[in-house]
Scaffold this motif. Structure first.
Motif, PDB file in Angstrom:
ATOM      1  N   ASN A 187       0.832  -1.202   0.000  1.00  0.00           N
ATOM      2  CA  ASN A 187       0.000   0.000   0.000  1.00  0.00           C
ATOM      3  C   ASN A 187       0.868   1.254   0.000  1.00  0.00           C
ATOM      4  OD1 ASN A 187      -2.310  -1.587   0.085  1.00  0.00           O
ATOM      5  ND2 ASN A 187      -2.478  -1.498   2.324  1.00  0.00           N
ATOM      6  N   PHE A 188       1.934   1.222   0.788  1.00  0.00           N
ATOM      7  CA  PHE A 188       2.839   2.366   0.854  1.00  0.00           C
ATOM      8  C   PHE A 188       3.491   2.612  -0.499  1.00  0.00           C
ATOM      9  CE2 PHE A 188       7.178   3.942   1.364  1.00  0.00           C
ATOM     10  CZ  PHE A 188       6.951   5.127   2.035  1.00  0.00           C
ATOM     11  N   ILE A 189       3.961   1.554  -1.137  1.00  0.00           N
ATOM     12  CA  ILE A 189       4.626   1.695  -2.435  1.00  0.00           C
ATOM     13  C   ILE A 189       3.675   2.287  -3.467  1.00  0.00           C
ATOM     14  CG2 ILE A 189       5.593   0.419  -4.391  1.00  0.00           C
ATOM     15  CD1 ILE A 189       7.614   0.700  -2.227  1.00  0.00           C
ATOM     16  N   LYS A 190       2.446   1.785  -3.503  1.00  0.00           N
ATOM     17  CA  LYS A 190       1.466   2.314  -4.464  1.00  0.00           C
ATOM     18  C   LYS A 190       1.236   3.807  -4.239  1.00  0.00           C
ATOM     19  CE  LYS A 190      -1.055  -2.026  -5.148  1.00  0.00           C
ATOM     20  NZ  LYS A 190      -2.306  -2.776  -4.865  1.00  0.00           N
ATOM     21  N   ARG A 191       1.176   4.189  -2.975  1.00  0.00           N
ATOM     22  CA  ARG A 191       0.897   5.589  -2.660  1.00  0.00           C
ATOM     23  C   ARG A 191       2.081   6.494  -2.967  1.00  0.00           C
ATOM     24  NH1 ARG A 191       1.712   7.734   2.263  1.00  0.00           N
ATOM     25  NH2 ARG A 191       1.608   5.689   3.270  1.00  0.00           N
ATOM     26  N   ILE A 192       3.315   5.988  -2.738  1.00  0.00           N
ATOM     27  CA  ILE A 192       4.484   6.853  -2.876  1.00  0.00           C
ATOM     28  C   ILE A 192       5.077   6.829  -4.280  1.00  0.00           C
ATOM     29  CG2 ILE A 192       6.321   5.212  -2.268  1.00  0.00           C
ATOM     30  CD1 ILE A 192       7.548   7.440  -0.537  1.00  0.00           C
ATOM     31  N   GLU A 193       4.680   5.875  -5.113  1.00  0.00           N
ATOM     32  CA  GLU A 193       5.321   5.735  -6.426  1.00  0.00           C
ATOM     33  C   GLU A 193       5.272   7.014  -7.256  1.00  0.00           C
ATOM     34  OE1 GLU A 193       6.145   2.121  -9.528  1.00  0.00           O
ATOM     35  OE2 GLU A 193       4.356   2.048  -8.282  1.00  0.00           O
ATOM     36  N   LEU A 225      19.520  -5.868 -16.217  1.00  0.00           N
ATOM     37  CA  LEU A 225      18.677  -6.966 -15.746  1.00  0.00           C
ATOM     38  C   LEU A 225      17.226  -6.503 -15.778  1.00  0.00           C
ATOM     39  CD1 LEU A 225      20.791  -7.944 -12.596  1.00  0.00           C
ATOM     40  CD2 LEU A 225      20.551  -9.336 -14.673  1.00  0.00           C
ATOM     41  N   PRO A 226      16.284  -7.425 -15.855  1.00  0.00           N
ATOM     42  CA  PRO A 226      14.874  -7.023 -15.860  1.00  0.00           C
ATOM     43  C   PRO A 226      14.489  -6.325 -14.553  1.00  0.00           C
ATOM     44  CG  PRO A 226      15.121  -9.318 -16.550  1.00  0.00           C
ATOM     45  CD  PRO A 226      16.456  -8.884 -16.021  1.00  0.00           C
ATOM     46  N   VAL A 227      13.613  -5.331 -14.658  1.00  0.00           N
ATOM     47  CA  VAL A 227      13.071  -4.706 -13.450  1.00  0.00           C
ATOM     48  C   VAL A 227      12.356  -5.779 -12.636  1.00  0.00           C
ATOM     49  CG1 VAL A 227      11.344  -3.086 -12.582  1.00  0.00           C
ATOM     50  CG2 VAL A 227      12.864  -2.406 -14.446  1.00  0.00           C
ATOM     51  N   GLY A 238      10.627   2.151 -13.086  1.00  0.00           N
ATOM     52  CA  GLY A 238      10.028   1.117 -12.251  1.00  0.00           C
ATOM     53  C   GLY A 238      10.994   0.531 -11.248  1.00  0.00           C
ATOM     54  N   VAL A 239      12.298   0.664 -11.506  1.00  0.00           N
ATOM     55  CA  VAL A 239      13.306   0.126 -10.587  1.00  0.00           C
ATOM     56  C   VAL A 239      13.298   0.870  -9.251  1.00  0.00           C
ATOM     57  CG1 VAL A 239      15.228   1.604 -11.346  1.00  0.00           C
ATOM     58  CG2 VAL A 239      15.710  -0.657 -10.407  1.00  0.00           C
ATOM     59  N   LEU A 240      12.824   2.099  -9.233  1.00  0.00           N
ATOM     60  CA  LEU A 240      12.809   2.870  -7.990  1.00  0.00           C
ATOM     61  C   LEU A 240      11.928   2.198  -6.950  1.00  0.00           C
ATOM     62  CD1 LEU A 240      12.461   6.447  -9.554  1.00  0.00           C
ATOM     63  CD2 LEU A 240      14.546   5.387  -8.663  1.00  0.00           C
ATOM     64  N   ALA A 241      10.738   1.784  -7.355  1.00  0.00           N
ATOM     65  CA  ALA A 241       9.821   1.113  -6.429  1.00  0.00           C
ATOM     66  C   ALA A 241      10.369  -0.239  -5.997  1.00  0.00           C
ATOM     67  CB  ALA A 241       8.443   0.957  -7.072  1.00  0.00           C
ATOM     68  N   VAL A 242      11.009  -0.945  -6.923  1.00  0.00           N
ATOM     69  CA  VAL A 242      11.576  -2.262  -6.600  1.00  0.00           C
ATOM     70  C   VAL A 242      12.680  -2.126  -5.560  1.00  0.00           C
ATOM     71  CG1 VAL A 242      12.866  -4.223  -7.514  1.00  0.00           C
ATOM     72  CG2 VAL A 242      10.967  -3.273  -8.823  1.00  0.00           C
ATOM     73  N   ALA A 243      13.608  -1.201  -5.785  1.00  0.00           N
ATOM     74  CA  ALA A 243      14.714  -1.008  -4.844  1.00  0.00           C
ATOM     75  C   ALA A 243      14.198  -0.560  -3.481  1.00  0.00           C
ATOM     76  CB  ALA A 243      15.699   0.014  -5.403  1.00  0.00           C
ATOM     77  N   LEU A 244      13.262   0.375  -3.482  1.00  0.00           N
ATOM     78  CA  LEU A 244      12.691   0.827  -2.221  1.00  0.00           C
ATOM     79  C   LEU A 244      11.995  -0.321  -1.498  1.00  0.00           C
ATOM     80  CD1 LEU A 244      11.863   2.897  -0.127  1.00  0.00           C
ATOM     81  CD2 LEU A 244      10.002   3.617  -1.657  1.00  0.00           C
ATOM     82  N   ASP A 245      11.245  -1.138  -2.224  1.00  0.00           N
ATOM     83  CA  ASP A 245      10.544  -2.254  -1.600  1.00  0.00           C
ATOM     84  C   ASP A 245      11.530  -3.269  -1.017  1.00  0.00           C
ATOM     85  OD1 ASP A 245       7.951  -3.104  -0.914  1.00  0.00           O
ATOM     86  OD2 ASP A 245       7.990  -4.667  -2.446  1.00  0.00           O
ATOM     87  N   ALA A 246      12.665  -3.449  -1.689  1.00  0.00           N
ATOM     88  CA  ALA A 246      13.691  -4.348  -1.155  1.00  0.00           C
ATOM     89  C   ALA A 246      14.191  -3.833   0.187  1.00  0.00           C
ATOM     90  CB  ALA A 246      14.846  -4.478  -2.143  1.00  0.00           C
ATOM     91  N   TYR A 247      14.522  -2.557   0.261  1.00  0.00           N
ATOM     92  CA  TYR A 247      14.999  -1.983   1.510  1.00  0.00           C
ATOM     93  C   TYR A 247      13.924  -2.025   2.599  1.00  0.00           C
ATOM     94  CZ  TYR A 247      19.348  -0.143  -0.562  1.00  0.00           C
ATOM     95  OH  TYR A 247      20.581  -0.007  -1.141  1.00  0.00           O
ATOM     96  N   ILE A 248      12.677  -1.769   2.210  1.00  0.00           N
ATOM     97  CA  ILE A 248      11.585  -1.810   3.182  1.00  0.00           C
ATOM     98  C   ILE A 248      11.452  -3.207   3.780  1.00  0.00           C
ATOM     99  CG2 ILE A 248       9.064  -1.776   3.384  1.00  0.00           C
ATOM    100  CD1 ILE A 248       9.086   0.650   1.485  1.00  0.00           C
TER     101      ILE A 248
END
Length: 435
Positions: free
Chosen positions: A7-13, A215-217, A415-425
Motif C-alpha cells: 500500500n505504501f509503495i502504491k501511494r508513494i510511487e 537486468l529485468p526490473v 520502475g526500478v525505484l519502487a523495486v529497490a525501495l521495496d527491497a529496503y523496506i
C-alpha cells in the motif's frame, strides 16, 4: 505490517517519479551538491529525522579532490539562484555537502545504516528524442553536468525509505542512519563521512546501485563480487616555454613529458595475483604550434583486485610519471585526489535478504550475487562496519539500460525505484520489526 508495504509503495510511487525527475534537472558535481543537499534536507525535515549537515556530517580534512574556491563560490551562487537560503548555505559552504539523517525509535534493536550517493558527472546530456529525459522534458538544466550514473535514483530511494521509516516508526525497533553521501565519483566522499564516526556501532550496512548489469526490473542481487580498490591521481608537468624555431634548446617540453607518461602508463605490467587496471582519462597540454609547451596535465587512475595490487599499480604509475618528467627535464607534481578500498560483501546476509524480499510483490527474483567491475567508495563504510563485527553488503537493482553508465544517453527504467525501495523496506521489516 505485511500489507503496509504494498500500500505504501502504491501511494508513494508518483512521488518517487517526481523526485527523481526533479533531481535529474539539477545535477551537481562532487562537493558542490548544494541544492541537492538542501532538497533532501527540506524533505527529511518533515519526517522527524535528526539531520546533520556540513562539518557535523563529514570530516573536512578527509575529503579528497575538493574543487577550487572559485568553483565552489560559483556553485554556491548557482544554489542561491535555485532557492537555497543563506542559513542553509552557511552550514555547507566550502564544499561541505551531503547530510546524515538519524531516526531512533527509542526501542532496543539493531543499528541499521543505508548509504545513498548524490553527485553527478561532468557530461553533456544528449538532446535527442530517443533520450527519455529530453523527450519528456526533465533534462539537466546545467550544461555539461548530468546524472549519468543513476544517483538521482539512489537519492530518491533514500527519500522513499525515510518516508517509510517515519510513517511506520511505531512498528519498528532500533536505530536507522541514512547517509546521503557527496562525491562518490572519483572515490572522494565516503571516507570523509566514515571518519566522522557514523559507522560506529552499526550492526548492518546496506548500499546498492541501479543498473550496472542490465537486468529485468524486479530482479535484484543481494551481494556483488568484483569491485576493485582504486587510486585517482592528477599530474601537473611544469617545463620552460621557448620559441620552437629560434631557440628550441632553451625549452623544456612539458607536453612531451605528459604524452610520454600517458603512453607508457598503459604499458605497466599487469599483476599475476589478480585483476589490475590503469587508465589515463584526460590530457591537456600546449600553448601553440610554435611554442615549446611549459605545461602539461594528466588525470589518471589505477585499480587492483586487492589493496596490495592497487598499490603496486600506483607505485609503478608514479615511477613512470617521474621518469617521463626526468627524460624531458621538467617537474612533475603528483596530486592524490581519490581512492576506494577493496570491497567484500557478507554472504551471510544473502539468506535474510532473500527471505525478506520473498514477501514482495514487486521483486520477482533475488540473485545471491552479481559480478561487477569498477570501484566504489562505499567500501570505506562497509569495511568500517565489518572491522567492528557488523555485516555489510552492496546490492544491485535491475533495469534495462539504453546506454552505458557515464554516457550522454544514460537512463534507467523508473520502475526500478519502487523495486529497490521495496527491497529496503522488506529488509527493514525483516530485521527491525517489533515482535
Amino acid at each position: 505490517m505485511a500489507g503496509h508495504s504494498s500500500n505504501f509503495i502504491k501511494r508513494i510511487e508518483p512521488s518517487l517519479k517526481q523526485w527523481r525527475r526533479h533531481l535529474h534537472q539539477y545535477p551537481e558535481l562532487g562537493f558542490t551538491e548544494y541544492y541537492t543537499t538542501f532538497f533532501i534536507g527540506e524533505e527529511l525535515k518533515k519526517l522527524g529525522f535528526t539531520i546533520y549537515t556540513g562539518r557535523d556530517a563529514l570530516e573536512s580534512d578527509a575529503r579528497y579532490g575538493v574543487p577550487q574556491d572559485s568553483e565552489l563560490l560559483e556553485q554556491e551562487d548557482q544554489a542561491r539562484g535555485y532557492g537555497v537560503d543563506e542559513e542553509w548555505l552557511k552550514t555547507v559552504r566550502g564544499g561541505h555537502t551531503g547530510l546524515v539523517a538519524v531516526y531512533d525509535t527509542g526501542r532496543n534493536g539493531d543499528h541499521t545504516a543505508f548509504r545513498f550517493d548524490i553527485d553527478a558527472l561532468p557530461i553533456e546530456e544528449a538532446e535527442q528524442d530517443k533520450h527519455v529525459p529530453y523527450k519528456e522534458d526533465f533534462i539537466s538544466k546545467q550544461k555539461g553536468v548530468m546524472h549519468a550514473c543513476g544517483h538521482d535514483g539512489h537519492t530518491t530511494i533514500g527519500l522513499g525509505l525515510a518516508q517509510f521509516i517515519s510513517e511506520h516508526h511505531q512498528q519498528l525497533k532500533g536505530r536507522f542512519t541514512l547517509l546521503f553521501q557527496p562525491a562518490e565519483e572519483g572515490g572522494r566522499g565516503a571516507r570523509a563521512m566514515t571518519e566522522k564516526g557514523w559507522l560506529q556501532g552499526v550492526d548492518t550496512f546496506y548500499s546498492g546501485h541501479i543498473g550496472i548489469n542490465p537486468l529485468p526490473v524486479g530482479t535484484i542481487a543481494a551481494t556483488v563480487r568484483g569491485f576493485l580498490a582504486s587510486s585517482k591521481l592528477n599530474v601537473h608537468f611544469k617545463g620552460q616555454s621557448s620559441h620552437s624555431g629560434m631557440k628550441p634548446e632553451a625549452g623544456r617540453n612539458a607536453l612531451l613529458a605528459a604524452a610520454t607518461a600517458a603512453t607508457q602508463l598503459h604499458g605497466i605490467s599487469r599483476h599475476s595475483d589478480g585483476v589490475s587496471r590503469v587508465n589515463v582519462g584526460k590530457l591537456i597540454a600546449g600553448n601553440g604550434r610554435n611554442i615549446i609547451s611549459d605545461r602539461g596535465y594528466l588525470e589518471l587512475e589505477t585499480r587492483g583486485e586487492t589493496q596490495e595490487i592497487n598499490q603496486y599499480m600506483q607505485t609503478e604509475a608514479k615511477r613512470i610519471i617521474e621518469a617521463s618528467a626526468l627524460m624531458h627535464q621538467v617537474e612533475a607534481d603528483i596530486e592524490f585526489v581519490g581512492e576506494t578500498e577493496e570491497l567484500s560483501c557478507d554472504d551471510s546476509l544473502i539468506p535474510s535478504i532473500t527471505q525478506a524480499c520473498s514477501a514482495s510483490s514487486l521483486i520477482t527474483r533475488v540473485d545471491p550475487y552479481a559480478l561487477v567491475s569498477g570501484s566504489e567508495d562505499a567500501s570505506f563504510m562497509m569495511n568500517a562496519v565489518q572491522e567492528q563485527g557488523g555485516k555489510a553488503t552492496y546490492m544491485l537493482f535491475g533495469t534495462q539500460l539504453p546506454d552505458n553508465h557515464h554516457s550522454p544517453h544514460f537512463d534507467f527504467e523508473e520502475g526500478v525505484l519502487a523495486v529497490a525501495l521495496d527491497a529496503y523496506i522488506h529488509i527493514v521489516k525483516g530485521g527491525n520489526e517489533i515482535d
